[in-house]
Write a protein that holds these residues in place. Structure first.
Motif, PDB file in Angstrom:
ATOM      1  N   ILE A 165       0.658  -3.750   3.387  1.00 28.46           N
ATOM      2  CA  ILE A 165      -0.675  -4.337   3.230  1.00 28.46           C
ATOM      3  C   ILE A 165      -1.360  -3.661   2.055  1.00 28.46           C
ATOM      4  CG2 ILE A 165      -2.961  -4.666   4.256  1.00 28.46           C
ATOM      5  CD1 ILE A 165      -1.660  -4.777   6.979  1.00 28.46           C
ATOM      6  N   ASN A 166      -1.706  -4.463   1.055  1.00 29.16           N
ATOM      7  CA  ASN A 166      -2.423  -3.954  -0.124  1.00 29.16           C
ATOM      8  C   ASN A 166      -3.911  -4.207   0.050  1.00 29.16           C
ATOM      9  OD1 ASN A 166      -2.232  -3.109  -3.183  1.00 29.16           O
ATOM     10  ND2 ASN A 166      -3.678  -4.816  -3.071  1.00 29.16           N
ATOM     11  N   MET A 167      -4.700  -3.131  -0.119  1.00 29.16           N
ATOM     12  CA  MET A 167      -6.153  -3.237   0.007  1.00 29.16           C
ATOM     13  C   MET A 167      -6.804  -2.626  -1.229  1.00 29.16           C
ATOM     14  SD  MET A 167      -6.567  -2.376   4.086  1.00 29.16           S
ATOM     15  CE  MET A 167      -5.469  -0.946   4.018  1.00 29.16           C
ATOM     16  N   SER A 168      -6.936  -3.426  -2.270  1.00 26.26           N
ATOM     17  CA  SER A 168      -7.608  -2.993  -3.496  1.00 26.26           C
ATOM     18  C   SER A 168      -9.101  -3.219  -3.338  1.00 26.26           C
ATOM     19  CB  SER A 168      -7.053  -3.763  -4.702  1.00 26.26           C
ATOM     20  OG  SER A 168      -5.702  -3.428  -4.925  1.00 26.26           O
ATOM     21  N   VAL A 193      -1.684   0.512   1.935  1.00 24.29           N
ATOM     22  CA  VAL A 193      -1.989   1.122   0.642  1.00 24.29           C
ATOM     23  C   VAL A 193      -3.391   0.671   0.241  1.00 24.29           C
ATOM     24  CG1 VAL A 193      -1.195   1.484  -1.716  1.00 24.29           C
ATOM     25  CG2 VAL A 193       0.463   0.898   0.062  1.00 24.29           C
ATOM     26  N   ALA A 194      -4.249   1.631  -0.147  1.00 25.62           N
ATOM     27  CA  ALA A 194      -5.637   1.279  -0.454  1.00 25.62           C
ATOM     28  C   ALA A 194      -6.152   2.071  -1.652  1.00 25.62           C
ATOM     29  CB  ALA A 194      -6.529   1.528   0.761  1.00 25.62           C
ATOM     30  N   ALA A 195      -7.164   1.513  -2.284  1.00 28.48           N
ATOM     31  CA  ALA A 195      -7.746   2.101  -3.487  1.00 28.48           C
ATOM     32  C   ALA A 195      -8.665   3.263  -3.144  1.00 28.48           C
ATOM     33  CB  ALA A 195      -8.525   1.036  -4.262  1.00 28.48           C
ATOM     34  N   GLY A 219      -3.152   8.147   7.472  1.00 28.64           N
ATOM     35  CA  GLY A 219      -2.062   7.176   7.575  1.00 28.64           C
ATOM     36  C   GLY A 219      -2.047   6.147   6.479  1.00 28.64           C
ATOM     37  N   VAL A 220      -3.143   6.045   5.715  1.00 26.34           N
ATOM     38  CA  VAL A 220      -3.218   5.094   4.605  1.00 26.34           C
ATOM     39  C   VAL A 220      -2.834   5.809   3.310  1.00 26.34           C
ATOM     40  CG1 VAL A 220      -4.725   3.568   3.272  1.00 26.34           C
ATOM     41  CG2 VAL A 220      -5.023   3.768   5.754  1.00 26.34           C
TER      42      VAL A 220
END
Length: 403
Positions: A165-168, A193-195, A219-220
């Motif tokens: 899961i991409n969270m930009s 994965v996050a910005a 965890g992210v």
């Protein structure tokens, strides 16, 4: 730099200018630095992300862009009701991020346009944010009914089969629902994965840049951005949540309507790291999120002195090295196995299972009891001394009489 906080979330990247719709060779040439930094040609000899689904929680993805055609499944729109009826979403930021993750180019051999880190991966578009220019932007960021769109989007993506899961996106305040959704995703083996955010030039107490969510949740994989020299980009948040970094300045990507854009931000860096995670999951589908994160960190290049700092984490991601490290980790589990392994859920040394009795001691009473004990001990010693003296006197008196 985009920065809007409140009930809603902010896009963690900014677009600078559009490239002329023309030469796709110019577009691919604009990616040359990123492709080299991540060592993608070498990584692609092992994995291109086939069979992996990356959920892009963003403003929406244009499934008709020639560099993404056939790879995008449009999922649920959790912003529904914020825009006036009949408003078409712009889907600029989301399309841009999706192309960096899974763009496959177009034309003969796919050699034109944008090539993503994982060009054979699929994208699940989940809309959880509005672009600034959309008419419902203000309502979306102030209406409480949209407060937990990210949490709902995460759960939806997991249930729809996402592997990554991409969270930009970023926000200053976390919610209990988001924390629970992240725990749910990790328990299902999904990599998040996050910005890290784009407030790097704003310090908190002079020590570090503000924390951003969901990146700062345990965890992210929290991603910072580097400049062309692979040093922390000035806008990139720097704090202890940052795990790794990736290029985030002058990044070429796709936009709706077969356009191409150049931009900067931790958004772009995050998308690149999500692509590397997709490469790993394609090759090792059962690898747990912690081990994927370990592969990313242990294989990072341009490590800071000491191995870690709050600017770029453990260093800059390297796709080829990450796959090599994943191969080494693939034979391991998060917990030891075997006959002699102790189950952490069971008591040690054959003890009884059940609730543990906790005894709370009052420090003041303990001090009082200690003082009383000390006084009693001193009294006992004094009594023994008196008895000893009396006994000696009696013995001396008896000896005198006998004489």
């Amino acid at each position: 730099m985009l920065s809007r906080f409140g009930v809603g979330v902010a896009l963690a990247g900014v677009l600078l200018f559009t490239a002329p719709p023309a030469q796709a060779d110019d577009v691919r040439g604009g990616q040359r630095a990123v492709i080299k930094t991540l060592r993608l040609p070498e990584a692609w000899r092992t994995s291109k992300g086939a069979g992996v689904t990356v959920a892009v929680l963003d403003s929406g993805v244009d499934p008709r862009h020639r560099d993404l055609a056939g790879s995008v499944r449009v999922g649920k729109d959790f912003t529904e009701g914020a825009n006036p009826p009949g408003t078409s979403p712009s889907r600029l930021h989301g399309t841009y991020m999706a192309s960096l993750i899974a763009g496959h180019g177009h034309g003969p051999g796919g050699k034109r346009g944008i090539i993503g880190v994982a060009p054979e991966a699929d994208v699940l578009s989940v809309r959880v944010i509005l672009e600034d220019e959309e008419p419902g932007f203000r309502e979306f960021n102030s209406d409480e009914r949209f407060e937990n769109v990210v949490a709902r989007g995460i759960r939806y993506a997991v249930d729809e089969g996402a592997d990554v899961i991409n969270m930009s996106i970023s926000k200053q305040l976390a919610t209990r629902e988001e924390r629970a959704a992240i725990r749910y995703a990790i328990s299902r083996g999904v990599v998040l994965v996050a910005a890290a955010g784009n407030e790097g030039d704003r310090k908190t107490d002079g020590a570090f840049a503000p924390y951003s969510y969901p990146a700062a949740f345990p965890g992210v994989v929290s991603v910072g951005a580097t400049d062309r020299r692979l040093r922390r980009a000035t806008f990139s948040n720097w704090n202890s949540s940052v795990l790794v970094a990736a290029p985030g300045v002058d990044i070429m990507g796709a936009g709706p309507g077969d356009e191409y854009w150049v931009g900067r931000g931790t958004s772009q860096a995050t998308a690149l790291v999500s692509g590397v995670a997709a490469l790993i999951k394609a090759e090792y589908p059962d690898m747990s999120p912690p081990l994927v994160a370990r592969a990313l960190t242990d294989s990072a290049t341009d490590r800071p002195p000491g191995g870690y700092d709050t600017a770029t984490g453990f260093g800059v991601v390297n796709a080829a090295r990450a796959l090599t490290e994943a191969a080494r980790l693939a034979g391991h589990t998060e917990a030891a196995t075997g006959l002699d392994v102790h189950d952490p859920a069971r008591p040690l040394a054959g003890g009884q299972e059940g609730p543990v009795t906790v005894i709370v001691r009052d420090d003041r009473l303990v001090t009082l009891y200690t003082a009383i004990s000390a006084a009693a001990g001193a009294g006992a010693l004094a009594s023994l001394s008196v008895i000893f003296v009396l006994v000696r006197r009696v013995r001396r008196a008896q000896m005198s009489q006998d004489a």
